[in-house]
Design a protein around this motif. Structure first.
Motif, mmCIF file in Angstrom:
data_model
loop_
_atom_site.group_PDB
_atom_site.id
_atom_site.type_symbol
_atom_site.label_atom_id
_atom_site.label_comp_id
_atom_site.label_asym_id
_atom_site.label_seq_id
_atom_site.Cartn_x
_atom_site.Cartn_y
_atom_site.Cartn_z
ATOM 1 N N LEU A 69 -10.447 -5.071 6.804
ATOM 2 C CA LEU A 69 -11.032 -4.654 5.531
ATOM 3 C C LEU A 69 -10.746 -5.800 4.566
ATOM 4 O O LEU A 69 -9.602 -6.042 4.209
ATOM 5 N N MET A 70 -11.778 -6.512 4.190
ATOM 6 C CA MET A 70 -11.587 -7.772 3.466
ATOM 7 C C MET A 70 -11.210 -7.543 1.998
ATOM 8 O O MET A 70 -11.756 -6.662 1.345
ATOM 9 N N SER A 71 -10.304 -8.391 1.526
ATOM 10 C CA SER A 71 -9.977 -8.406 0.098
ATOM 11 C C SER A 71 -10.755 -9.552 -0.544
ATOM 12 O O SER A 71 -11.272 -10.426 0.153
ATOM 13 N N TYR A 171 -4.215 5.896 12.790
ATOM 14 C CA TYR A 171 -3.872 5.928 11.358
ATOM 15 C C TYR A 171 -3.609 4.506 10.906
ATOM 16 O O TYR A 171 -2.879 3.770 11.557
ATOM 17 N N HIS A 172 -4.224 4.136 9.774
ATOM 18 C CA HIS A 172 -4.004 2.790 9.237
ATOM 19 C C HIS A 172 -3.828 2.867 7.729
ATOM 20 O O HIS A 172 -4.671 3.416 7.033
ATOM 21 N N SER A 173 -2.723 2.333 7.253
ATOM 22 C CA SER A 173 -2.444 2.320 5.821
ATOM 23 C C SER A 173 -2.162 0.902 5.375
ATOM 24 O O SER A 173 -1.633 0.093 6.135
ATOM 25 N N LYS A 174 -2.512 0.612 4.121
ATOM 26 C CA LYS A 174 -2.148 -0.700 3.576
ATOM 27 C C LYS A 174 -0.662 -0.721 3.196
ATOM 28 O O LYS A 174 -0.071 -1.767 2.964
ATOM 29 N N ARG A 175 -0.068 0.465 3.113
ATOM 30 C CA ARG A 175 1.334 0.579 2.708
ATOM 31 C C ARG A 175 2.265 0.126 3.833
ATOM 32 O O ARG A 175 1.946 0.289 5.001
ATOM 33 N N LYS A 176 3.435 -0.385 3.444
ATOM 34 C CA LYS A 176 4.451 -0.762 4.440
ATOM 35 C C LYS A 176 5.334 0.471 4.656
ATOM 36 O O LYS A 176 6.380 0.620 4.009
ATOM 37 N N LEU A 177 4.911 1.338 5.525
ATOM 38 C CA LEU A 177 5.565 2.646 5.614
ATOM 39 C C LEU A 177 6.913 2.620 6.328
ATOM 40 O O LEU A 177 7.796 3.413 6.012
ATOM 41 N N VAL A 178 7.064 1.724 7.300
ATOM 42 C CA VAL A 178 8.350 1.651 8.005
ATOM 43 C C VAL A 178 9.394 1.021 7.077
ATOM 44 O O VAL A 178 10.503 1.538 6.921
ATOM 45 N N ASN A 219 -1.774 -6.425 7.565
ATOM 46 C CA ASN A 219 -2.748 -5.419 7.150
ATOM 47 C C ASN A 219 -2.120 -4.079 6.811
ATOM 48 O O ASN A 219 -2.828 -3.109 6.544
ATOM 49 N N ILE A 223 -0.510 3.220 13.200
ATOM 50 C CA ILE A 223 0.041 4.199 14.134
ATOM 51 C C ILE A 223 -0.967 4.345 15.269
ATOM 52 O O ILE A 223 -2.178 4.465 15.034
#
Lengths: 310, 445
Positions: A69-71, A171-178, A219, A223
């Motif tokens: 997903l391009m910025s 599941y894909h998030s832009k957040r750094k969840l780990v 990115n 998950i």
């Protein structure tokens, strides 16, 4: 004579590319981590050139995954990369973001465009819409079932690609969840790896027999499914339906595993094409795959025989 | 604002003078409250193609009534047709879109290009807005959709204020951004946890919110972890020399007393950044929550309406009022944060603790009539209340005061010990003037 479907596999490195071509792959999916999404490995332009040469020498294809997903910022680097891989002879590009479509048409129109929006490539009419915009192939969502796929193929004005083996992203998030979780615990990673190589996984409270791989990269957080799709047993249904390309996802698998999987599907496709009427799946084809299969990851039909509600 | 420059606009055509305040309306009644409390536009769901299959969605008849009501206030009605269609959904799209247009709907909010394309060909009078489900994050993608005839794009929630300014600079198009409410922590549309866990299709409205479930985090400890390439394995061992203990296959990355892992995000609240949002050129401020209560919608719309109006009336002298924030907290279901507007969310932006999940206030009554001479109001009961209780009146104009519930009477003049029955009409004396459609709330805890 039945048209022969393509056997495509992701490659993580030059060495793996060579091994997978030896094993019988018709096409490799590679890419650059900046623009790709969940690539098996990163390929510099130099490595890309080497893979293209290696593959073309055998009459095989190389596709580049540009499914990110391009910025705005990435748009500055995108044209030069697209132009470069076009000049290297990369045969096609996987895209989800319209910015990639626009850039390929402008910078390297000779490359084919494969529309892959992952979980949202769910119907024939939208695939044909992207076909009218210049795409030549749709990569079908893994959440479709067999009936949806087979009824779709005759309605498509573009080629269909179906993932027949390996894990999928769920599941894909832009957040750094780990990293966020570790910081919340008061034990931040402090630069330690949270990437693919770390072997992290999640277990949901009510489903303790399922391990969901999780990793972070530039990115964000990804998950992955707890099972590996394996359609081998019913591959002939998709071949009869006229699916043009079968994909093996090699992400988070060893080369030895991917080679074995490619060999097995190669055998099935060749036998089917040689004699569709006389073809039948042989249970012992599974043995080689099962020996290398992670015992904690089930081989399953994914959503092929599921009915979903909403 | 640091290095950010004020965006320059090429033309006026797509620039609204004042940003639109766009509110959710889960049903006809909520639509009326949203509009009365100051929404410039509302978005609703129809019987098909929407992502809230659990909401009591609008029939075409109800849509017509909603459009009529909104028109009196100069407000518009949009319909979320934001599913990702499957083959079986394709055939009915044309008829559905025609019906929406005939019902007076101003715009549809669309994720799937097949619906974009069908609408553009078939009902050019119906505006098409690209849904946040497309996760549009860059100006070139926005430009693509403009070429396709779309006057507006709802950006992905991952865009920062700076990126929005760049997009506005490159493309002359309306930009809509979510400014308040619950958020997917994933890229919208890029999550099928629900499909995997419960066979419910999230992209067709079946999301079971598995991102808010609890998980445990582990790392693989098998000495022959066959699933990573040998190269990566060597790299991993070099980077994290965790001992590989024979017989142990997994190492928990949580300790006694730790909260479990979760992907659940805090809710978005941009009230404190209204001037920046307006200056950056966002054309429509969108509030999430078609499943939320009347009290929620009215309270949130009211607070943002006041902030936006105050800023537009006097940008130089604008000051954020604590009472607006206090109002939002009375309706909030979760802790609040500012999403991706300023920075990528971190550990303080996620919810690991058990959730309370209930707003601290209830909608107690609706003002139907007010008699200035006697100071008596006729109130329709919405939740139990009785004399002696502390209540608070608020409304879209200036109504805003606390009082203790005094004596209650029914319409025939009989005294009541409490307002016990749903929609019961009761009279009570109010300390300050109130108006039709003002609301009375009470604290729950």
């Amino acid at each position: 004579m039945t048209n022969k479907p393509e056997l495509l596999v992701t490659a993580a490195s030059l060495e793996e590319s060579a091994a997978l071509l030896d094993a019988g792959a018709d096409a490799l999916l590679i890419g650059d981590d900046r623009f790709g999404m969940r690539l098996a490995g990163h390929f510099s332009l130099e490595d890309t050139a080497a893979v293209v040469e290696m593959a073309h020498a055998r009459g095989c294809k190389v596709y580049a995954g540009l499914g990110g997903l391009m910025s705005n910022r990435l748009l500055d680097e995108l044209p030069a990369y697209v132009k470069a891989i076009g000049e290297l002879g990369v045969d096609g590009v996987e895209f989800g973001d319209p910015a990639v479509l626009t850039t390929v048409k402008k910078e390297a129109p000779v490359m084919n465009l494969h529309w892959n929006a992952e979980m949202t490539s769910t119907n024939y009419a939208t695939a044909n819409y992207w076909g009218r915009k210049g795409a030549t192939r749709v990569v079908l969502a893994r959440e479709l079932n067999m009936d949806e796929m087979t009824e779709m193929v005759p309605l498509l004005e573009v080629e269909a690609q179906v993932q027949v083996h390996g894990m999928t992203n769920i599941y894909h998030s832009k957040r750094k969840l780990v990293e966020s979780y570790m910081s919340h615990q008061g034990r931040p990673s402090e630069g330690g790896s949270l990437g693919k190589e770390r072997g992290l996984f999640l277990i949901e409270a009510e489903r303790d027999d399922q391990k969901f791989p999780i990793y972070e990269d530039e990115n964000g957080t990804h998950i992955m499914s707890s099972e590996d799709i394996c359609i081998l047993e019913d591959l002939h249904i998709l071949m009869a339906a006229g699916v043009q390309s079968f994909k093996i996802e090699g992400l988070l698998k060893s080369t030895a595993y991917n080679v074995e999987v490619v060999k097995t599907y190669r055998k099935a496709i060749d036998l089917y094409v040689a004699d569709p009427e006389g073809y039948s799946f042989q249970e012992d084809w599974m043995e080689a795959i099962r020996t290398l299969q992670d015992p904690e990851r089930e081989l399953s039909f994914g959503f092929f025989y599921k009915e979903q509600v909403y | 604002m640091g290095t950010m420059t004020k965006p320059q606009y090429k033309g006026k055509r797509y620039r609204l003078d004042k940003p639109e305040l766009l509110a959710p309306a889960g049903n006809l009644e909520k639509l009326k409250f949203a509009v009365h409390y100051g929404a410039d536009a509302v978005y609703i769901g129809g019987q098909k193609y929407g992502l809230r299959s659990g909401a009591d969605n609008f029939s075409f008849e109800e849509m017509r009534e909603g459009v009529e009501f909104a028109k009196k206030y100069g407000a518009k009605v949009f319909v979320a047709t934001n599913i990702y269609a499957h083959n079986e959904d394709v055939a009915g799209i044309e008829e559905y879109l025609r019906n929406l247009y005939e019902a007076g709907i101003a715009a549809i909010i669309v994720a799937d290009p097949v619906i974009v394309d069908t609408a553009r060909r078939l009902v050019p009078g119906l505006e098409v807005h690209l849904s946040t489900q497309q996760s549009t994050l860059n100006w070139q993608a926005v430009s693509f959709w403009k070429e396709e005839g779309l006057p507006r794009v709802v950006l992905g929630r991952e865009t920062s204020l700076e990126e929005i300014a760049e997009i506005k600079k490159h493309v002359d198009i309306e930009i809509e951004s979510f400014i308040h409410g619950a958020m997917c922590s994933s890229y919208s549309g890029r999550c099928v946890l629900s499909n995997h866990f419960t066979d419910r299709d999230s992209n067709r409205g079946g999301c079971c919110q598995s991102c808010r479930w609890k998980y445990d985090l582990f790392e693989d400890a098998r000495p022959e972890g066959t699933w990573v390439s040998e190269e990566d394995q060597a790299e991993a061992e070099a980077q994290s020399p965790a001992p590989l203990i024979p017989g142990v296959t997994q190492i928990p990355l949580h300790q006694q007393g730790d909260n479990p892992f979760s992907m659940g995000s805090k809710d978005l609240c941009m009230l404190e950044s209204i001037p920046e949002l307006i200056e950056v050129g966002i054309d429509s401020f969108k509030i999430e929550g078609r499943m939320k209560s009347i009290h929620y919608v009215a309270t949130v719309v009211n607070a943002y309406r006041k902030a936006i109006d105050a800023y537009m009336a006097d940008p130089e002298g604008y000051e954020l009022k604590q009472e607006w924030l206090d109002e939002l907290n009375k309706a909030a279901n979760r802790p609040l944060n500012t999403g991706f507007f300023h920075d990528t969310p971190d550990h303080e932006d996620h919810i690991y603790e058990p959730e309370e999940k209930a707003a601290p206030y209830d909608f107690a009554g609706l003002v139907l009539e007010y008699d200035a001479d006697s100071g008596m109001a006729l109130i329709q009961q919405r939740n139990h209340f009785k004399p002696g209780q502390e209540v608070e009146f608020f409304g879209p104009n200036d109504t805003f005061f606390k009082q203790t519930v005094a004596e209650l009477w029914d319409e025939a003049g009989n005294p009541l010990d409490a307002a016990r029955h749903p929609l019961q009409r009761v009279r009570m004396k109010v300390d300050q003037p109130v108006a039709y459609f003002d609301m009375m709330r009470k604290r729950k805890f």
